[in-house]
Write a protein that holds these residues in place. Structure first.
Motif, PDB file in Angstrom:
ATOM      1  N   ALA A   1      51.656 -33.647  31.335  1.00  0.00           N
ATOM      2  CA  ALA A   1      53.089 -33.929  31.466  1.00  0.00           C
ATOM      3  C   ALA A   1      53.423 -35.365  31.085  1.00  0.00           C
ATOM      4  CB  ALA A   1      53.539 -33.650  32.901  1.00  0.00           C
TER       5      ALA A   1
ATOM      6  N   ASN B   1      47.874 -26.265  34.623  1.00  0.00           N
ATOM      7  CA  ASN B   1      49.012 -26.921  33.984  1.00  0.00           C
ATOM      8  C   ASN B   1      48.633 -27.674  32.699  1.00  0.00           C
ATOM      9  OD1 ASN B   1      47.610 -29.099  34.978  1.00  0.00           O
ATOM     10  ND2 ASN B   1      49.284 -29.914  36.214  1.00  0.00           N
TER      11      ASN B   1
ATOM     12  N   THR C   1      54.258 -36.181  27.305  1.00  0.00           N
ATOM     13  CA  THR C   1      55.544 -35.777  26.733  1.00  0.00           C
ATOM     14  C   THR C   1      56.605 -36.863  26.842  1.00  0.00           C
ATOM     15  OG1 THR C   1      56.260 -34.765  28.829  1.00  0.00           O
ATOM     16  CG2 THR C   1      55.087 -33.351  27.241  1.00  0.00           C
TER      17      THR C   1
END
Length: 353
Positions: A133, A280, A136
């Motif tokens: 994450a 994830n 990004t």
């Protein structure tokens, strides 16, 4: 299988050759001239300095990691030819001290990427960590500053002089596609492999780490199909692979043991390490032990043993344990433990043939 240990050189490594000598079964240091900029021709006097150090402890210099590829070669610029000529001259010099394998990569801008160099784990150790994450929305320059924060222990592929022009590098790659990168790699190999053949040195490409695009940059060594295509670009036994289990294995869709069994005769260098992959997309580097991560290290070593692998291997990144102060991923203790785990599997397979 011949075991090596990556060493960054006198005055540039917290681990000494005397310590490496005490790890059972290590024959070669995996080395490079880390003060040389990508594209420069390596001077013979510096190569001989490393040889003198290695000779003192009975190590050979069979594996170099890495002779870095200049960005102009990856970009396919007209200036690439002068850098390719320097690369050829370096190959010729390395042959004179017995080098048999050159590990290199063709990753644009970043050789590898992690978001945390010292992620704390449940047992108190720390390890290299990738948080999907964060990639990004993080500014690439923030990562550069973080990874280059210790000037005494520079990280390969993150040299400050190379990354100070990060904005210009991103601009240069803005319109470069994966097919462009494939074409530029083909051009490079067509020039280099004949020289490697004459000098009996195998060129062994390292997979992209991690094996997917980052920051919109093209990446082309990410999967089984990519490895097959690469080996066909120049169909020579000197166009080889560095099969890094942790790099290509951080994508759970990549079956590392199957790749070893398929491409075994073209694997010149094996990086063996484990990673734990989260649902994830995050991953963290673990001990080498199979049950500690997501990769079956037992089957990976078994796959090499099945065809009688006689190439070079090294334990790849280790955790930082027992309060060791070291270059991230490259301490003594956990990599030494990794070697003994690998040898334990190998020796067991030898006795049960």
């Amino acid at each position: 299988m011949k075991m090596g240990f990556r060493w960054y050189g006198e005055g540039n490594d917290t681990v000494t050759l005397e310590q490496i000598k005490q790890i059972p079964g290590v024959e070669t240091i995996v080395w490079a001239l880390h003060d040389m900029a990508a594209g420069d021709e390596w001077p013979m006097e510096k190569i001989l300095e490393v040889k003198k150090s290695a000779d003192k402890y009975g190590f050979n210099l069979d594996v170099v990691e890495s002779v870095n590829v200049h960005e102009d070669i990856k970009l396919g610029l007209p200036t690439r030819d002068k850098y390719i000529e320097n690369y050829k001259k370096t190959i010729e010099k390395l042959a004179k001290v017995g080098v048999k394998v050159i590990c290199y990569n063709f990753m644009p801008v970043f050789d590898w990427l992690r978001t945390d160099l010292y992620k704390k784990t449940e047992d108190g150790s720390t390890a290299l960590f990738y948080e999907k994450a964060r990639i990004t929305d993080i500014d690439p320059m923030e990562l550069v500053n973080k990874i280059a924060s210790n000037p005494d222990l520079t990280m390969p592929g993150w040299e400050p002089e190379r990354l100070k022009n990060l904005t210009q590098l991103f601009e240069a790659y803005k319109n470069v596609t994966e097919e462009d990168l494939w074409n530029n790699l083909k051009y490079f190999l067509e020039q280099i492999i004949p020289v490697a053949e004459i000098n009996d040195i195998k060129m062994a490409v390292h997979p992209d780490d991690p094996p997917w695009s980052i920051f919109g940059l093209p990446r082309i060594v990410k999967s089984r199909n990519d490895l097959a295509r690469l080996l066909k670009l120049v169909d020579s036994p000197y166009n080889c692979l560095t099969l890094c289990s942790g790099a290509i294995g951080s994508n759970p869709n990549n079956d590392v043991p199957a790749m070893i069994r398929e491409f075994g005769n073209r694997i010149a260098f094996a990086h063996i390490r484990n990673v734990k992959i989260y649902e994830n997309g995050d991953f963290i580097e673990t001990s080498h032990r199979t049950c500690d991560g997501s990769l079956d290290i037992c089957d990976i070593v078994k796959a090499y043993h099945e065809f009688g692998f006689t190439g070079y291997a090294r334990p790849d990144h280790g955790r930082h344990i027992w309060n060791e102060q070291c270059r991230p991923g490259y301490g003594l203790y956990d990599r030494a433990l990794g070697i003994m785990y690998i040898w334990g599997i190998w020796d067991t397979l030898q006795r049960t043939k």
